[in-house]
Motif scaffolding. Sequence first.
Motif, PDB file in Angstrom:
ATOM      1  N   MET A  96      -0.472  18.690 -15.654  1.00  0.00           N
ATOM      2  CA  MET A  96      -1.204  19.033 -16.647  1.00  0.00           C
ATOM      3  C   MET A  96      -2.380  20.024 -16.438  1.00  0.00           C
ATOM      4  SD  MET A  96      -0.542  16.866 -19.130  1.00  0.00           S
ATOM      5  CE  MET A  96      -1.999  16.495 -19.832  1.00  0.00           C
ATOM      6  N   LEU A  97      -2.900  20.169 -15.229  1.00  0.00           N
ATOM      7  CA  LEU A  97      -3.891  21.361 -14.889  1.00  0.00           C
ATOM      8  C   LEU A  97      -3.213  22.542 -15.166  1.00  0.00           C
ATOM      9  CD1 LEU A  97      -6.490  21.987 -13.543  1.00  0.00           C
ATOM     10  CD2 LEU A  97      -5.165  22.228 -11.382  1.00  0.00           C
ATOM     11  N   ASP A  98      -2.130  22.888 -14.761  1.00  0.00           N
ATOM     12  CA  ASP A  98      -1.380  24.213 -15.298  1.00  0.00           C
ATOM     13  C   ASP A  98      -1.315  24.470 -16.702  1.00  0.00           C
ATOM     14  OD1 ASP A  98      -1.016  24.550 -12.451  1.00  0.00           O
ATOM     15  OD2 ASP A  98       1.121  24.128 -12.611  1.00  0.00           O
ATOM     16  N   GLN A  99      -0.949  23.328 -17.457  1.00  0.00           N
ATOM     17  CA  GLN A  99      -0.960  23.249 -19.071  1.00  0.00           C
ATOM     18  C   GLN A  99      -2.465  23.771 -19.485  1.00  0.00           C
ATOM     19  OE1 GLN A  99       0.650  19.726 -20.684  1.00  0.00           O
ATOM     20  NE2 GLN A  99       0.193  20.585 -22.722  1.00  0.00           N
ATOM     21  N   LEU A 132       0.808  -1.093   0.027  1.00  0.00           N
ATOM     22  CA  LEU A 132       0.024  -0.121   0.026  1.00  0.00           C
ATOM     23  C   LEU A 132       0.846   1.357  -0.119  1.00  0.00           C
ATOM     24  CD1 LEU A 132      -2.961  -1.081   2.350  1.00  0.00           C
ATOM     25  CD2 LEU A 132      -2.917  -0.914   0.086  1.00  0.00           C
ATOM     26  N   GLY A 133       2.007   1.072   0.501  1.00  0.00           N
ATOM     27  CA  GLY A 133       2.913   2.229   0.528  1.00  0.00           C
ATOM     28  C   GLY A 133       3.337   2.406  -0.791  1.00  0.00           C
ATOM     29  N   ALA A 134       3.724   1.399  -1.343  1.00  0.00           N
ATOM     30  CA  ALA A 134       4.433   1.680  -2.851  1.00  0.00           C
ATOM     31  C   ALA A 134       3.224   2.166  -3.770  1.00  0.00           C
ATOM     32  CB  ALA A 134       5.026   0.426  -3.276  1.00  0.00           C
ATOM     33  N   LEU A 135       1.973   1.764  -3.510  1.00  0.00           N
ATOM     34  CA  LEU A 135       0.920   2.298  -4.522  1.00  0.00           C
ATOM     35  C   LEU A 135       0.716   3.673  -4.112  1.00  0.00           C
ATOM     36  CD1 LEU A 135      -1.723  -0.464  -4.431  1.00  0.00           C
ATOM     37  CD2 LEU A 135      -0.433   0.507  -6.371  1.00  0.00           C
ATOM     38  N   MET A 136       0.829   3.927  -2.827  1.00  0.00           N
ATOM     39  CA  MET A 136       0.463   5.506  -2.378  1.00  0.00           C
ATOM     40  C   MET A 136       1.750   6.464  -3.163  1.00  0.00           C
ATOM     41  SD  MET A 136       1.106   7.310   1.274  1.00  0.00           S
ATOM     42  CE  MET A 136       2.591   7.237   1.475  1.00  0.00           C
ATOM     43  N   LEU A 137       2.980   5.865  -3.430  1.00  0.00           N
ATOM     44  CA  LEU A 137       3.919   6.708  -4.101  1.00  0.00           C
ATOM     45  C   LEU A 137       3.857   6.662  -5.602  1.00  0.00           C
ATOM     46  CD1 LEU A 137       7.141   5.752  -2.048  1.00  0.00           C
ATOM     47  CD2 LEU A 137       5.652   7.849  -1.899  1.00  0.00           C
ATOM     48  N   VAL A 138       3.722   5.368  -5.940  1.00  0.00           N
ATOM     49  CA  VAL A 138       3.765   5.367  -7.470  1.00  0.00           C
ATOM     50  C   VAL A 138       2.492   4.691  -8.068  1.00  0.00           C
ATOM     51  CG1 VAL A 138       6.122   5.114  -7.703  1.00  0.00           C
ATOM     52  CG2 VAL A 138       4.693   3.039  -7.320  1.00  0.00           C
ATOM     53  N   GLY A 155      -0.979   8.011  -7.216  1.00  0.00           N
ATOM     54  CA  GLY A 155      -0.053   8.236  -5.936  1.00  0.00           C
ATOM     55  C   GLY A 155       0.166   9.627  -6.046  1.00  0.00           C
ATOM     56  N   VAL A 156       1.523   9.799  -5.290  1.00  0.00           N
ATOM     57  CA  VAL A 156       2.129  11.054  -5.393  1.00  0.00           C
ATOM     58  C   VAL A 156       2.682  11.382  -6.808  1.00  0.00           C
ATOM     59  CG1 VAL A 156       4.165  12.257  -4.459  1.00  0.00           C
ATOM     60  CG2 VAL A 156       2.918  10.727  -3.044  1.00  0.00           C
ATOM     61  N   ARG A 157       3.272  10.404  -7.486  1.00  0.00           N
ATOM     62  CA  ARG A 157       3.846  10.921  -8.728  1.00  0.00           C
ATOM     63  C   ARG A 157       2.930  11.446  -9.664  1.00  0.00           C
ATOM     64  NH1 ARG A 157       7.645   6.424 -11.147  1.00  0.00           N
ATOM     65  NH2 ARG A 157       7.280   7.833 -12.666  1.00  0.00           N
ATOM     66  N   ALA A 158       1.411  10.501  -9.805  1.00  0.00           N
ATOM     67  CA  ALA A 158       0.465  10.855 -10.584  1.00  0.00           C
ATOM     68  C   ALA A 158      -0.256  12.075  -9.995  1.00  0.00           C
ATOM     69  CB  ALA A 158      -0.562   9.675 -10.470  1.00  0.00           C
ATOM     70  N   TRP A 159      -0.025  12.466  -8.820  1.00  0.00           N
ATOM     71  CA  TRP A 159      -0.690  13.742  -8.399  1.00  0.00           C
ATOM     72  C   TRP A 159       0.298  15.024  -8.817  1.00  0.00           C
ATOM     73  CZ3 TRP A 159       0.214  16.206  -3.248  1.00  0.00           C
ATOM     74  CH2 TRP A 159      -0.748  17.653  -2.786  1.00  0.00           C
ATOM     75  N   SER A 160       1.488  14.625  -8.882  1.00  0.00           N
ATOM     76  CA  SER A 160       2.327  15.570  -9.434  1.00  0.00           C
ATOM     77  C   SER A 160       2.241  16.024 -10.953  1.00  0.00           C
ATOM     78  CB  SER A 160       3.845  15.598  -9.139  1.00  0.00           C
ATOM     79  OG  SER A 160       4.250  14.257  -9.478  1.00  0.00           O
ATOM     80  N   GLU A 161       1.851  14.879 -11.638  1.00  0.00           N
ATOM     81  CA  GLU A 161       1.588  14.737 -13.015  1.00  0.00           C
ATOM     82  C   GLU A 161       0.357  15.440 -13.205  1.00  0.00           C
ATOM     83  OE1 GLU A 161       2.199  14.324 -17.082  1.00  0.00           O
ATOM     84  OE2 GLU A 161       3.357  13.969 -15.417  1.00  0.00           O
TER      85      GLU A 161
END
Length: 115
Positions: free
Chosen positions: A58-61, A38-44, A48-54
């Motif tokens: 995309m929202l800014d773009q 579950l911790g790994a899923l939370m990150l990647v 997760g965190v990586r998808a959130w930053s992506e």
Amino acid sequence: MSSNNLTSLGRRRKVAARPHLPKRRFGRVAAVASLIFLGALMLVGPTGVRAWSESARMLDQREKELADLQAERDRIANRVELLDPANADPDLVGELLRSNLNVAHQDEVVLSRDD
């Protein structure tokens, strides 16, 4: 009860508790493994965190693209308003006639420009 009986009961409890130990250990290992997963899923993971930053990138773009499209829409709406047949802007009409139909008044001089 004698002390021999207590000692033998105590030993029986210890002996009887040991067969359950592997099941308990398996449960702990499974719990730790699931927490790591579950911790790994939370990150990647997909949320997760990586998808959130992506998603934030995309929202800014998309917001920039939306602002550009709204500016273009406003420019076109202004041009349509200026070309209203009931009240057309004479300067814009003259500009469009000259650029689209290549016409000019007799007293005008046309200068060609090298682009």
